[in-house]
Motif scaffolding. Structure first.
Motif, PDB file in Angstrom:
ATOM      1  N   GLN A   1     -18.320  15.847 -41.068  1.00  0.00           N
ATOM      2  CA  GLN A   1     -17.631  17.040 -40.573  1.00  0.00           C
ATOM      3  C   GLN A   1     -17.584  17.075 -39.053  1.00  0.00           C
ATOM      4  OE1 GLN A   1     -19.776  20.225 -42.436  1.00  0.00           O
ATOM      5  NE2 GLN A   1     -18.463  20.276 -44.250  1.00  0.00           N
ATOM      6  N   THR A   2     -18.588  16.506 -38.415  1.00  0.00           N
ATOM      7  CA  THR A   2     -18.646  16.488 -36.952  1.00  0.00           C
ATOM      8  C   THR A   2     -17.905  15.307 -36.353  1.00  0.00           C
ATOM      9  OG1 THR A   2     -20.726  15.218 -36.965  1.00  0.00           O
ATOM     10  CG2 THR A   2     -20.894  17.627 -37.040  1.00  0.00           C
ATOM     11  N   MET A   3     -17.448  14.385 -37.182  1.00  0.00           N
ATOM     12  CA  MET A   3     -16.776  13.186 -36.695  1.00  0.00           C
ATOM     13  C   MET A   3     -15.269  13.405 -36.630  1.00  0.00           C
ATOM     14  SD  MET A   3     -18.866  10.634 -36.097  1.00  0.00           S
ATOM     15  CE  MET A   3     -17.710   9.278 -36.267  1.00  0.00           C
ATOM     16  N   PRO A   4     -14.607  12.859 -35.579  1.00  0.00           N
ATOM     17  CA  PRO A   4     -13.140  12.875 -35.581  1.00  0.00           C
ATOM     18  C   PRO A   4     -12.608  11.962 -36.678  1.00  0.00           C
ATOM     19  CG  PRO A   4     -13.975  11.534 -33.775  1.00  0.00           C
ATOM     20  CD  PRO A   4     -15.165  12.210 -34.394  1.00  0.00           C
ATOM     21  N   GLY A   5     -11.369  12.149 -37.072  1.00  0.00           N
ATOM     22  CA  GLY A   5     -10.802  11.350 -38.146  1.00  0.00           C
ATOM     23  C   GLY A   5     -10.854   9.867 -37.841  1.00  0.00           C
ATOM     24  N   CYS A   6     -11.362   9.084 -38.779  1.00  0.00           N
ATOM     25  CA  CYS A   6     -11.484   7.644 -38.577  1.00  0.00           C
ATOM     26  C   CYS A   6     -11.279   6.932 -39.908  1.00  0.00           C
ATOM     27  CB  CYS A   6     -12.849   7.290 -37.978  1.00  0.00           C
ATOM     28  SG  CYS A   6     -14.265   7.798 -38.988  1.00  0.00           S
ATOM     29  N   LEU A   7     -11.263   5.601 -39.858  1.00  0.00           N
ATOM     30  CA  LEU A   7     -11.113   4.779 -41.055  1.00  0.00           C
ATOM     31  C   LEU A   7     -12.489   4.561 -41.668  1.00  0.00           C
ATOM     32  CD1 LEU A   7      -9.480   2.911 -42.945  1.00  0.00           C
ATOM     33  CD2 LEU A   7      -9.814   1.079 -41.268  1.00  0.00           C
ATOM     34  N   VAL A   8     -12.642   4.894 -42.948  1.00  0.00           N
ATOM     35  CA  VAL A   8     -13.921   4.766 -43.647  1.00  0.00           C
ATOM     36  C   VAL A   8     -13.742   3.797 -44.802  1.00  0.00           C
ATOM     37  CG1 VAL A   8     -15.758   5.956 -44.877  1.00  0.00           C
ATOM     38  CG2 VAL A   8     -14.549   7.124 -43.031  1.00  0.00           C
ATOM     39  N   GLY A   9     -14.578   2.771 -44.822  1.00  0.00           N
ATOM     40  CA  GLY A   9     -14.535   1.787 -45.904  1.00  0.00           C
ATOM     41  C   GLY A   9     -15.728   1.925 -46.826  1.00  0.00           C
ATOM     42  N   MET A  10     -15.501   1.766 -48.124  1.00  0.00           N
ATOM     43  CA  MET A  10     -16.560   1.831 -49.127  1.00  0.00           C
ATOM     44  C   MET A  10     -16.267   0.820 -50.227  1.00  0.00           C
ATOM     45  SD  MET A  10     -16.943   5.932 -49.778  1.00  0.00           S
ATOM     46  CE  MET A  10     -17.125   7.107 -48.444  1.00  0.00           C
ATOM     47  N   GLU A  11     -17.318   0.391 -50.906  1.00  0.00           N
ATOM     48  CA  GLU A  11     -17.135  -0.415 -52.101  1.00  0.00           C
ATOM     49  C   GLU A  11     -16.828   0.495 -53.282  1.00  0.00           C
ATOM     50  OE1 GLU A  11     -19.924  -4.331 -51.378  1.00  0.00           O
ATOM     51  OE2 GLU A  11     -20.855  -2.540 -52.219  1.00  0.00           O
ATOM     52  N   ALA A  12     -15.923   0.077 -54.137  1.00  0.00           N
ATOM     53  CA  ALA A  12     -15.541   0.875 -55.300  1.00  0.00           C
ATOM     54  C   ALA A  12     -16.653   0.811 -56.337  1.00  0.00           C
ATOM     55  CB  ALA A  12     -14.227   0.363 -55.886  1.00  0.00           C
ATOM     56  N   CYS A  13     -17.440   1.867 -56.420  1.00  0.00           N
ATOM     57  CA  CYS A  13     -18.550   1.932 -57.367  1.00  0.00           C
ATOM     58  C   CYS A  13     -18.513   3.285 -58.075  1.00  0.00           C
ATOM     59  CB  CYS A  13     -19.882   1.708 -56.655  1.00  0.00           C
ATOM     60  SG  CYS A  13     -20.241   2.934 -55.387  1.00  0.00           S
ATOM     61  N   ALA A  14     -19.597   3.645 -58.733  1.00  0.00           N
ATOM     62  CA  ALA A  14     -19.613   4.830 -59.595  1.00  0.00           C
ATOM     63  C   ALA A  14     -19.244   6.107 -58.850  1.00  0.00           C
ATOM     64  CB  ALA A  14     -20.989   4.967 -60.243  1.00  0.00           C
ATOM     65  N   SER A  15     -19.829   6.325 -57.669  1.00  0.00           N
ATOM     66  CA  SER A  15     -19.606   7.589 -56.954  1.00  0.00           C
ATOM     67  C   SER A  15     -18.565   7.471 -55.851  1.00  0.00           C
ATOM     68  CB  SER A  15     -20.926   8.073 -56.347  1.00  0.00           C
ATOM     69  OG  SER A  15     -21.445   7.120 -55.425  1.00  0.00           O
ATOM     70  N   ALA A  16     -17.938   6.302 -55.691  1.00  0.00           N
ATOM     71  CA  ALA A  16     -17.052   6.067 -54.556  1.00  0.00           C
ATOM     72  C   ALA A  16     -15.841   6.989 -54.565  1.00  0.00           C
ATOM     73  CB  ALA A  16     -16.613   4.610 -54.537  1.00  0.00           C
ATOM     74  N   HIS A  17     -15.253   7.212 -55.736  1.00  0.00           N
ATOM     75  CA  HIS A  17     -14.047   8.043 -55.797  1.00  0.00           C
ATOM     76  C   HIS A  17     -14.355   9.488 -55.418  1.00  0.00           C
ATOM     77  CE1 HIS A  17     -11.478   4.933 -57.622  1.00  0.00           C
ATOM     78  NE2 HIS A  17     -12.571   4.560 -58.269  1.00  0.00           N
ATOM     79  N   ASN A  18     -15.520   9.980 -55.803  1.00  0.00           N
ATOM     80  CA  ASN A  18     -15.903  11.340 -55.443  1.00  0.00           C
ATOM     81  C   ASN A  18     -16.084  11.471 -53.924  1.00  0.00           C
ATOM     82  OD1 ASN A  18     -17.004  14.088 -56.017  1.00  0.00           O
ATOM     83  ND2 ASN A  18     -18.856  13.193 -55.176  1.00  0.00           N
ATOM     84  N   TRP A  19     -16.770  10.493 -53.314  1.00  0.00           N
ATOM     85  CA  TRP A  19     -16.945  10.528 -51.865  1.00  0.00           C
ATOM     86  C   TRP A  19     -15.614  10.328 -51.140  1.00  0.00           C
ATOM     87  CZ3 TRP A  19     -20.838  12.747 -49.828  1.00  0.00           C
ATOM     88  CH2 TRP A  19     -22.114  12.685 -50.403  1.00  0.00           C
ATOM     89  N   ALA A  20     -14.744   9.502 -51.684  1.00  0.00           N
ATOM     90  CA  ALA A  20     -13.444   9.282 -51.055  1.00  0.00           C
ATOM     91  C   ALA A  20     -12.630  10.570 -51.018  1.00  0.00           C
ATOM     92  CB  ALA A  20     -12.684   8.186 -51.799  1.00  0.00           C
ATOM     93  N   ARG A  21     -12.653  11.320 -52.112  1.00  0.00           N
ATOM     94  CA  ARG A  21     -11.920  12.594 -52.127  1.00  0.00           C
ATOM     95  C   ARG A  21     -12.524  13.587 -51.143  1.00  0.00           C
ATOM     96  NH1 ARG A  21     -12.116  11.609 -57.849  1.00  0.00           N
ATOM     97  NH2 ARG A  21     -13.912  12.992 -58.013  1.00  0.00           N
ATOM     98  N   ALA A  22     -13.863  13.630 -51.086  1.00  0.00           N
ATOM     99  CA  ALA A  22     -14.535  14.588 -50.202  1.00  0.00           C
ATOM    100  C   ALA A  22     -14.271  14.261 -48.739  1.00  0.00           C
ATOM    101  CB  ALA A  22     -16.034  14.592 -50.487  1.00  0.00           C
ATOM    102  N   LEU A  23     -14.338  12.998 -48.362  1.00  0.00           N
ATOM    103  CA  LEU A  23     -14.123  12.618 -46.963  1.00  0.00           C
ATOM    104  C   LEU A  23     -12.651  12.723 -46.577  1.00  0.00           C
ATOM    105  CD1 LEU A  23     -16.532   9.575 -46.499  1.00  0.00           C
ATOM    106  CD2 LEU A  23     -16.957  12.019 -46.157  1.00  0.00           C
ATOM    107  N   ALA A  24     -11.756  12.483 -47.521  1.00  0.00           N
ATOM    108  CA  ALA A  24     -10.331  12.633 -47.235  1.00  0.00           C
ATOM    109  C   ALA A  24      -9.990  14.088 -46.910  1.00  0.00           C
ATOM    110  CB  ALA A  24      -9.503  12.131 -48.411  1.00  0.00           C
ATOM    111  N   GLU A  25     -10.652  15.015 -47.574  1.00  0.00           N
ATOM    112  CA  GLU A  25     -10.430  16.429 -47.279  1.00  0.00           C
ATOM    113  C   GLU A  25     -10.882  16.801 -45.870  1.00  0.00           C
ATOM    114  OE1 GLU A  25     -12.387  18.658 -50.268  1.00  0.00           O
ATOM    115  OE2 GLU A  25     -10.953  18.149 -51.867  1.00  0.00           O
TER     116      GLU A  25
END
Length: 337
Positions: A43-67
């Motif tokens: 929340q304190t970071m300016p918008g940037c590119l975030v990379g993650m490995e596609a695993c069990a919780s990755a889609h949930n974190w991807a949606r949260a960080l995209a928001e």
């Protein structure tokens, strides 16, 4: 100068490792975060590119960080492995993810919505229950075999198997154990039927799933699983790309300009591959019992063994799925040869 533009996140259950670089490639962030600190930090970071490995919780974190305004890209872990320099540590993994996410040739996994994940949970739970049912059936058959009672193989023999447990003359300890397994088998069978009944509802309301069901060999379960599991169809350049993504194309072996295609690669989604194979096997079995013809399937059946013909047909079915999803059309039997 030291503003973070790219962050690689090595996901875990409770402690996450972050590796961030600037636009010049300088390392400006190496940090561990607890699960409860992740959203607060981004929340304190300016918008940037975030990379993650596609695993069990990755889609949930991807949606949260995209928001929160970040661009999140998910990657297959096997594609990231080549960027790990040495050793297996969280810090090395996060650095490799940060490096891999910036590669122009990298292939990314689309982020799934909650609704899509909910549909897939039904299929995964149903598949899990089917594996349990198979284990219970095998256990009961093996135990009855120790007392000279032989029951034929096959899921369709479940009623006969349960009846054999009730009617067999067994010692008291064995009777108690087999009654327990028989009751568990009955409950598991009912749970599978309950989960299976949920699938047609999605297959009927979803327009793409309805069109896929016009393909011979694809029913409500296969159609719903394909629609829920497949990424955007525009990500594939051709029907062969989709077939290769499912793992139905031959594994290539080439050296010195000579190509030797082997067996199918079995890469990608094993559940979709199994559904397409089962649907194809049903078509092959029905065609073998029918009258001779001159169409494509009959020619394959004459040249190949039944299972090989089913793989070839499953490959063809996946390409048909691509065409229907790409064009928004239905399968036309008169045009299929």
């Amino acid at each position: 100068m030291n503003e973070i533009t790219t962050i690689g996140v090595d996901l875990a259950k409770s402690v996450f490792q972050l590796h961030g670089v600037s636009s010049e490639g300088n390392v400006v962030l190496r940090r561990q975060l607890r699960h409860s600190q992740m959203l607060e930090f981004f929340q304190t970071m300016p918008g940037c590119l975030v990379g993650m490995e596609a695993c069990a919780s990755a889609h949930n974190w991807a949606r949260a960080l995209a928001e929160l305004g970040h661009e999140v890209r998910l990657m297959q872990p096997s594609y990231v492995k080549g960027y790990v320099k040495r050793g297996k540590t969280d810090q090395a993994d996060a650095e490799a993810i940060c490096e891999a996410v910036t590669r122009p040739s990298m292939r990314f996994v689309p982020t799934k919505s909650e609704a899509t994940q909910g549909r897939l949970v039904i299929h995964k739970a149903r598949e899990f229950q089917e594996r349990q049912r198979t284990q219970i059936v095998n256990a009961i058959r093996a135990h009855l075999g120790e007392f000279g009672i032989v029951i034929p193989k096959g899921i369709h023999k479940i009623d006969r198997l349960i009846a054999a447990c009730d009617e067999a003359k067994l010692p008291v300890p064995a009777r108690k154990a087999l009654n327990l397994l028989a009751g568990q088998l009955t409950d598991t069978q009912k749970q599978i039927e309950d989960l299976t009944s949920e699938v047609p509802r999605n297959a009927v309301t979803d327009e793409a799933a309805r069109r896929l069901q016009t393909i011979p060999g694809i029913g409500p379960i296969s159609a719903d699983a394909l629609v829920a599991a497949l990424p955007d169809i525009s990500d594939f350049r051709s029907g062969r790309d989709l077939s290769a993504w499912i793992g139905l194309t031959p594994k290539p072996h080439s050296s010195g300009g000579k190509e030797r295609p082997g067996r199918i690669s079995k890469m990608g989604n094993s559940y979709l591959r199994r559904l397409l194979y089962l649907g194809a096997m049903a078509q092959v079995s029905a065609r073998r019992r029918g009258k001779p013809g001159n169409n494509w399937l009959w020619g394959i059946i004459q040249r190949k063994k039944p299972k090989q013909a089913a793989i070839a047909l499953a490959n063809r079915m996946s390409r048909t799925v691509y065409a229907l999803l790409r064009d928004g059309t239905e399968f036309q039997v008169a045009q299929a040869t």
